[in-house]
Design a protein around this motif. Structure first.
Motif, PDB file in Angstrom:
ATOM      1  N   VAL A  39       0.836  -1.211   0.000  1.00  0.00           N
ATOM      2  CA  VAL A  39       0.000   0.000   0.000  1.00  0.00           C
ATOM      3  C   VAL A  39       0.865   1.253   0.000  1.00  0.00           C
ATOM      4  CG1 VAL A  39      -1.748   1.272   1.315  1.00  0.00           C
ATOM      5  CG2 VAL A  39      -1.820  -1.223   1.250  1.00  0.00           C
ATOM      6  N   ARG A  40       0.468   2.254  -0.803  1.00  0.00           N
ATOM      7  CA  ARG A  40       1.083   3.592  -0.748  1.00  0.00           C
ATOM      8  C   ARG A  40       0.096   4.485   0.000  1.00  0.00           C
ATOM      9  NH1 ARG A  40       5.073   5.905  -3.424  1.00  0.00           N
ATOM     10  NH2 ARG A  40       4.949   4.412  -5.140  1.00  0.00           N
ATOM     11  N   TRP A  41       0.528   4.960   1.173  1.00  0.00           N
ATOM     12  CA  TRP A  41      -0.336   5.768   2.044  1.00  0.00           C
ATOM     13  C   TRP A  41      -0.390   7.204   1.553  1.00  0.00           C
ATOM     14  CZ3 TRP A  41      -3.272   2.909   4.905  1.00  0.00           C
ATOM     15  CH2 TRP A  41      -2.838   1.640   5.263  1.00  0.00           C
ATOM     16  N   THR A  42      -1.587   7.775   1.528  1.00  0.00           N
ATOM     17  CA  THR A  42      -1.768   9.137   1.019  1.00  0.00           C
ATOM     18  C   THR A  42      -1.187  10.194   1.949  1.00  0.00           C
ATOM     19  OG1 THR A  42      -3.976   9.283   1.995  1.00  0.00           O
ATOM     20  CG2 THR A  42      -3.840   8.551  -0.297  1.00  0.00           C
ATOM     21  N   ALA A  43      -1.138   9.929   3.237  1.00  0.00           N
ATOM     22  CA  ALA A  43      -0.682  10.939   4.194  1.00  0.00           C
ATOM     23  C   ALA A  43       0.785  11.305   4.007  1.00  0.00           C
ATOM     24  CB  ALA A  43      -0.915  10.452   5.622  1.00  0.00           C
ATOM     25  N   ASP A  44       1.619  10.314   3.688  1.00  0.00           N
ATOM     26  CA  ASP A  44       3.053  10.595   3.609  1.00  0.00           C
ATOM     27  C   ASP A  44       3.752   9.935   2.418  1.00  0.00           C
ATOM     28  OD1 ASP A  44       3.006   7.962   4.399  1.00  0.00           O
ATOM     29  OD2 ASP A  44       4.038   8.300   6.302  1.00  0.00           O
ATOM     30  N   ASP A  45       2.980   9.322   1.528  1.00  0.00           N
ATOM     31  CA  ASP A  45       3.508   8.680   0.322  1.00  0.00           C
ATOM     32  C   ASP A  45       4.394   7.477   0.642  1.00  0.00           C
ATOM     33  OD1 ASP A  45       3.112   8.866  -2.442  1.00  0.00           O
ATOM     34  OD2 ASP A  45       5.110   9.704  -2.760  1.00  0.00           O
ATOM     35  N   HIS A  46       4.321   6.981   1.875  1.00  0.00           N
ATOM     36  CA  HIS A  46       5.106   5.832   2.316  1.00  0.00           C
ATOM     37  C   HIS A  46       4.501   4.557   1.738  1.00  0.00           C
ATOM     38  CE1 HIS A  46       7.592   3.410   5.001  1.00  0.00           C
ATOM     39  NE2 HIS A  46       6.508   2.718   5.299  1.00  0.00           N
ATOM     40  N   VAL A  47       5.334   3.604   1.347  1.00  0.00           N
ATOM     41  CA  VAL A  47       4.875   2.313   0.841  1.00  0.00           C
ATOM     42  C   VAL A  47       5.202   1.251   1.877  1.00  0.00           C
ATOM     43  CG1 VAL A  47       5.138   0.582  -0.971  1.00  0.00           C
ATOM     44  CG2 VAL A  47       5.169   3.009  -1.560  1.00  0.00           C
ATOM     45  N   SER A  48       4.196   0.425   2.216  1.00  0.00           N
ATOM     46  CA  SER A  48       4.426  -0.634   3.190  1.00  0.00           C
ATOM     47  C   SER A  48       3.587  -1.857   2.852  1.00  0.00           C
ATOM     48  CB  SER A  48       4.094  -0.151   4.603  1.00  0.00           C
ATOM     49  OG  SER A  48       2.740   0.221   4.695  1.00  0.00           O
ATOM     50  N   THR A  49       3.989  -2.992   3.407  1.00  0.00           N
ATOM     51  CA  THR A  49       3.223  -4.217   3.289  1.00  0.00           C
ATOM     52  C   THR A  49       2.303  -4.292   4.501  1.00  0.00           C
ATOM     53  OG1 THR A  49       5.008  -5.319   2.110  1.00  0.00           O
ATOM     54  CG2 THR A  49       3.353  -6.731   3.134  1.00  0.00           C
ATOM     55  N   VAL A  50       1.011  -4.547   4.254  1.00  0.00           N
ATOM     56  CA  VAL A  50       0.010  -4.446   5.308  1.00  0.00           C
ATOM     57  C   VAL A  50      -0.805  -5.731   5.407  1.00  0.00           C
ATOM     58  CG1 VAL A  50      -2.003  -3.132   6.101  1.00  0.00           C
ATOM     59  CG2 VAL A  50      -0.187  -1.979   4.848  1.00  0.00           C
ATOM     60  N   PHE A  51      -1.007  -6.173   6.638  1.00  0.00           N
ATOM     61  CA  PHE A  51      -1.963  -7.218   6.952  1.00  0.00           C
ATOM     62  C   PHE A  51      -3.110  -6.511   7.676  1.00  0.00           C
ATOM     63  CE2 PHE A  51       1.931  -9.579   6.523  1.00  0.00           C
ATOM     64  CZ  PHE A  51       1.541 -10.802   5.991  1.00  0.00           C
ATOM     65  N   PRO A  52      -4.157  -6.092   6.962  1.00  0.00           N
ATOM     66  CA  PRO A  52      -5.220  -5.285   7.574  1.00  0.00           C
ATOM     67  C   PRO A  52      -5.935  -6.012   8.711  1.00  0.00           C
ATOM     68  CG  PRO A  52      -5.436  -5.358   5.185  1.00  0.00           C
ATOM     69  CD  PRO A  52      -4.415  -6.361   5.557  1.00  0.00           C
ATOM     70  N   GLY A  53      -6.293  -5.227   9.717  1.00  0.00           N
ATOM     71  CA  GLY A  53      -7.054  -5.749  10.846  1.00  0.00           C
ATOM     72  C   GLY A  53      -8.541  -5.533  10.654  1.00  0.00           C
ATOM     73  N   PRO A  54      -9.322  -5.783  11.700  1.00  0.00           N
ATOM     74  CA  PRO A  54     -10.777  -5.662  11.606  1.00  0.00           C
ATOM     75  C   PRO A  54     -11.280  -4.228  11.461  1.00  0.00           C
ATOM     76  CG  PRO A  54     -10.135  -6.154  13.848  1.00  0.00           C
ATOM     77  CD  PRO A  54      -8.895  -6.257  13.006  1.00  0.00           C
ATOM     78  N   ASP A  55     -10.396  -3.255  11.676  1.00  0.00           N
ATOM     79  CA  ASP A  55     -10.775  -1.848  11.547  1.00  0.00           C
ATOM     80  C   ASP A  55     -10.519  -1.309  10.144  1.00  0.00           C
ATOM     81  OD1 ASP A  55      -8.052  -2.112  11.800  1.00  0.00           O
ATOM     82  OD2 ASP A  55      -7.788  -0.309  13.020  1.00  0.00           O
TER      83      ASP A  55
END
Length: 92
Positions: A39-55
């Motif tokens: 995922v590329r986050w819009t807040a800071d343009d950071h790219v990370s691998t994410v295991f999404p939680g229930p939220d």
């Protein structure tokens, strides 16, 4: 949870009033669309691998665009009802 590249990951804030985090899903390594996601986050343009939680929720590009348009329309509507007079804001 299933996604494809181009979808949006939205993670709700951990408490009331906390901002949600939004990111564009760049890669979905699994063939069935399940996490993890890159995922590329819009807040800071950071790219990370994410295991999404229930939220977290996944929105298609069309759903994200519709949500943005709804928010813009709501904001514009509220702005039309605010009228400033004598230094005081009044809502009609």
């Amino acid at each position: 949870m299933h996604a494809q590249p181009g979808d949006w990951l939205v993670v709700k804030g951990p408490r009331t009033g906390a901002p949600e985090q939004r990111g564009r899903i760049l890669e979905v390594p699994s063939a069935d669309g399940t996490p993890p996601y890159v995922v590329r986050w819009t807040a800071d343009d950071h790219v990370s691998t994410v295991f999404p939680g229930p939220d977290a929720i996944v929105l298609t590009a069309a759903e994200e665009q519709a949500a943005e348009e709804h928010a813009r329309t709501r904001y514009d509507r509220v702005q039309r009802f605010i009228h400033e007079e004598d230094g005081h804001a009044r809502v009609y």
